[in-house]
Structure formats: C-alpha cells, structure tokens
Scaffold this motif. Sequence first.
Motif, PDB file in Angstrom:
ATOM      1  N   VAL A 171     -46.885  -1.478 -46.464  1.00 12.34           N
ATOM      2  CA  VAL A 171     -47.752  -2.385 -45.718  1.00 12.34           C
ATOM      3  C   VAL A 171     -46.942  -2.990 -44.570  1.00 12.34           C
ATOM      4  CG1 VAL A 171     -49.232  -4.417 -45.818  1.00 12.34           C
ATOM      5  CG2 VAL A 171     -49.041  -2.917 -47.804  1.00 12.34           C
ATOM      6  N   LEU A 172     -47.481  -2.938 -43.362  1.00 15.50           N
ATOM      7  CA  LEU A 172     -46.755  -3.416 -42.191  1.00 15.50           C
ATOM      8  C   LEU A 172     -47.109  -4.848 -41.800  1.00 15.50           C
ATOM      9  CD1 LEU A 172     -46.974  -0.206 -39.949  1.00 15.50           C
ATOM     10  CD2 LEU A 172     -45.167  -0.870 -41.554  1.00 15.50           C
ATOM     11  N   ASN A 173     -48.151  -5.417 -42.376  1.00 12.93           N
ATOM     12  CA  ASN A 173     -48.566  -6.780 -42.034  1.00 12.93           C
ATOM     13  C   ASN A 173     -47.556  -7.810 -42.532  1.00 12.93           C
ATOM     14  OD1 ASN A 173     -51.028  -4.990 -42.504  1.00 12.93           O
ATOM     15  ND2 ASN A 173     -51.963  -6.701 -41.403  1.00 12.93           N
ATOM     16  N   ASP A 174     -47.624  -9.015 -41.976  1.00 15.09           N
ATOM     17  CA  ASP A 174     -46.793 -10.125 -42.434  1.00 15.09           C
ATOM     18  C   ASP A 174     -47.125 -10.423 -43.897  1.00 15.09           C
ATOM     19  OD1 ASP A 174     -45.761 -12.683 -43.052  1.00 15.09           O
ATOM     20  OD2 ASP A 174     -45.837 -13.295 -40.957  1.00 15.09           O
ATOM     21  N   PRO A 175     -46.135 -10.454 -44.779  1.00 14.85           N
ATOM     22  CA  PRO A 175     -46.390 -10.679 -46.211  1.00 14.85           C
ATOM     23  C   PRO A 175     -47.114 -11.988 -46.511  1.00 14.85           C
ATOM     24  CG  PRO A 175     -44.147  -9.902 -45.866  1.00 14.85           C
ATOM     25  CD  PRO A 175     -44.707 -10.217 -44.511  1.00 14.85           C
ATOM     26  N   GLU A 176     -46.988 -12.985 -45.623  1.00 14.62           N
ATOM     27  CA  GLU A 176     -47.594 -14.295 -45.875  1.00 14.62           C
ATOM     28  C   GLU A 176     -49.005 -14.426 -45.317  1.00 14.62           C
ATOM     29  OE1 GLU A 176     -46.150 -16.452 -47.891  1.00 14.62           O
ATOM     30  OE2 GLU A 176     -44.628 -14.899 -48.110  1.00 14.62           O
ATOM     31  N   ASP A 177     -49.498 -13.414 -44.619  1.00  8.01           N
ATOM     32  CA  ASP A 177     -50.855 -13.485 -44.069  1.00  8.01           C
ATOM     33  C   ASP A 177     -51.872 -13.579 -45.204  1.00  8.01           C
ATOM     34  OD1 ASP A 177     -49.965 -13.386 -41.508  1.00  8.01           O
ATOM     35  OD2 ASP A 177     -50.496 -11.289 -41.150  1.00  8.01           O
ATOM     36  N   VAL A 178     -52.837 -14.483 -45.052  1.00 12.52           N
ATOM     37  CA  VAL A 178     -53.858 -14.695 -46.080  1.00 12.52           C
ATOM     38  C   VAL A 178     -54.973 -13.661 -45.931  1.00 12.52           C
ATOM     39  CG1 VAL A 178     -55.598 -16.282 -46.998  1.00 12.52           C
ATOM     40  CG2 VAL A 178     -53.376 -17.154 -46.247  1.00 12.52           C
ATOM     41  N   ILE A 179     -55.249 -12.950 -47.017  1.00 12.33           N
ATOM     42  CA  ILE A 179     -56.318 -11.958 -47.018  1.00 12.33           C
ATOM     43  C   ILE A 179     -57.641 -12.601 -47.425  1.00 12.33           C
ATOM     44  CG2 ILE A 179     -57.176  -9.838 -48.098  1.00 12.33           C
ATOM     45  CD1 ILE A 179     -54.278  -8.973 -48.432  1.00 12.33           C
ATOM     46  N   ALA A 180     -57.614 -13.413 -48.470  1.00 11.09           N
ATOM     47  CA  ALA A 180     -58.854 -14.023 -48.951  1.00 11.09           C
ATOM     48  C   ALA A 180     -58.565 -15.361 -49.631  1.00 11.09           C
ATOM     49  CB  ALA A 180     -59.567 -13.088 -49.925  1.00 11.09           C
ATOM     50  N   ARG A 181     -59.563 -16.236 -49.570  1.00 12.91           N
ATOM     51  CA  ARG A 181     -59.504 -17.529 -50.255  1.00 12.91           C
ATOM     52  C   ARG A 181     -60.930 -17.986 -50.515  1.00 12.91           C
ATOM     53  NH1 ARG A 181     -60.459 -21.971 -46.938  1.00 12.91           N
ATOM     54  NH2 ARG A 181     -60.710 -21.483 -44.728  1.00 12.91           N
ATOM     55  N   VAL A 182     -61.067 -19.076 -51.249  1.00 12.13           N
ATOM     56  CA  VAL A 182     -62.397 -19.621 -51.520  1.00 12.13           C
ATOM     57  C   VAL A 182     -62.482 -21.027 -50.939  1.00 12.13           C
ATOM     58  CG1 VAL A 182     -64.054 -20.292 -53.300  1.00 12.13           C
ATOM     59  CG2 VAL A 182     -62.653 -18.238 -53.610  1.00 12.13           C
ATOM     60  N   ALA A 183     -63.502 -21.259 -50.121  1.00  9.64           N
ATOM     61  CA  ALA A 183     -63.713 -22.571 -49.518  1.00  9.64           C
ATOM     62  C   ALA A 183     -64.609 -23.414 -50.423  1.00  9.64           C
ATOM     63  CB  ALA A 183     -64.355 -22.421 -48.138  1.00  9.64           C
ATOM     64  N   PRO A 184     -64.351 -24.728 -50.506  1.00  5.60           N
ATOM     65  CA  PRO A 184     -65.188 -25.593 -51.356  1.00  5.60           C
ATOM     66  C   PRO A 184     -66.596 -25.723 -50.786  1.00  5.60           C
ATOM     67  CG  PRO A 184     -63.666 -26.899 -50.043  1.00  5.60           C
ATOM     68  CD  PRO A 184     -63.271 -25.461 -49.845  1.00  5.60           C
ATOM     69  N   PRO A 185     -67.550 -26.141 -51.622  1.00 12.29           N
ATOM     70  CA  PRO A 185     -68.924 -26.312 -51.134  1.00 12.29           C
ATOM     71  C   PRO A 185     -68.975 -27.306 -49.982  1.00 12.29           C
ATOM     72  CG  PRO A 185     -68.813 -26.493 -53.526  1.00 12.29           C
ATOM     73  CD  PRO A 185     -67.403 -26.474 -53.035  1.00 12.29           C
TER      74      PRO A 185
END
Length: 216
Positions: A171-185
């Motif tokens: 994988v060539l992307n920055d290891p710390e880049d966020v792929i997914a998360r959950v936002a609160p309501p």
Amino acid sequence: MDVPTLKLDQRTLFGKKVRRLRRQGVTPVHVYGAGIEPANLQVDDRTLNRLLLQVGSNIPVSVEYEGQDEESICFVREIQRHPVSETVIHVDFLRVDVTQTVAAEVPVTLFGSSPAVTQMAGTLLQNIQSLSIEALPMNMPAEITIDISTLVDFDTTLVVSDVEVPGNATVLNDPEDVIARVAPPRLEVEVEEEGEELEEGEEAAEGEETEETEEE
C-alpha cells in the motif's frame, strides 16, 4: 488469475475523422507501453463498455490485435468522456511487463456491521474510496475489503495501516490516513452545542451581575 481478453481492430481514421467511427458505435483506442510500438486501434462500443465495468483501472486485460508479436497484458490508463453525455470517446491501454511491479488505484469496499452505527445511531463515513497499490500485474487485487465491525464508538477509526493486503502487494498511501469512521447523530451534536451556548450565556449573565454589584 483469469484475465479478460479484448480483441481490437486496426484503425484507419484519425483526427476529426474519428467522429465517423463514434457515429457507427465504434470507439478509438490507443495501445502503448513496454516493448511495443504504439498502435491506434478501435473496438465496438458495447464490448468496450462491458469490459470497463469489469476491470476498472486495476485489473489486467489481455489485448489482442493484428500485427502484435506476443500477448499484451495491459491496464486501462485513461478514459476520455464526452463533456455533456459522459459517453466514452477514447481509451488508452498501457502494456506492462508482467515481471515488473506497477501501481494502480484499487477500490475499497467496506463490509460487516459497526456497533457505532447499529447501536449508537451514528453515520458511517468513508473518507477513502480507493488505495494506491503496488504489485506485479497478475497479482494486483481486484478490490480491498475492510471489516467495519471494529468501529465500536465515535472515537474509533480505520486507517490505512489497518488494511491487510496480499504479501506480494504494497500500500502506497500514508499509513495514518483515515479510511472510515462513524460520526455521532446530528441531534446529539446540536444538543451539546446548545448546552455549551447556555453555559456561556449563564457565565456572561453572572459576570454582568457581579459588575453591577461592584458598582453599587
């Protein structure tokens, strides 16, 4: 891996004359790359569109046409579309050396169930739709699948370093880049903001009362 095959025909119309081809349901294509002379070719629209849906830009294609000395393993490298209709009007195929690594954008697919979504009414956010992967052409993954069951609350994230890829891929992307998360309501966020505003208002009112008392 099973490699789809695309048979191309020689092209005799160039420049503005290729409009005739498009009116006949034919798309001009260009094949270039390692060990071959660039070739101007053409293919039936329907055949090409089916292939593009199947391979994207990260699955190798075996391209066949008259005059080639050996099999050409290619990747789709550029797709030109009509600015209004979005129909494909030209495609470039890059021939690669199967013994040398190449880089390609591989789509990311999320699967599973996130407790932060199902139990806390959060909204799943996917920040990265594809990852840059380096691998041998015949080992390039068709997609990267990621389990979101680890997203148990609003503070947990899936980052690039969490991704598992075959041992022969990188994988060539920055290891710390966020792929997914959950936002609160949203309602919860609004309530918290209103609470903060109320507290600030109360503090301001208390400050005013203190100033009035001192003046008396």
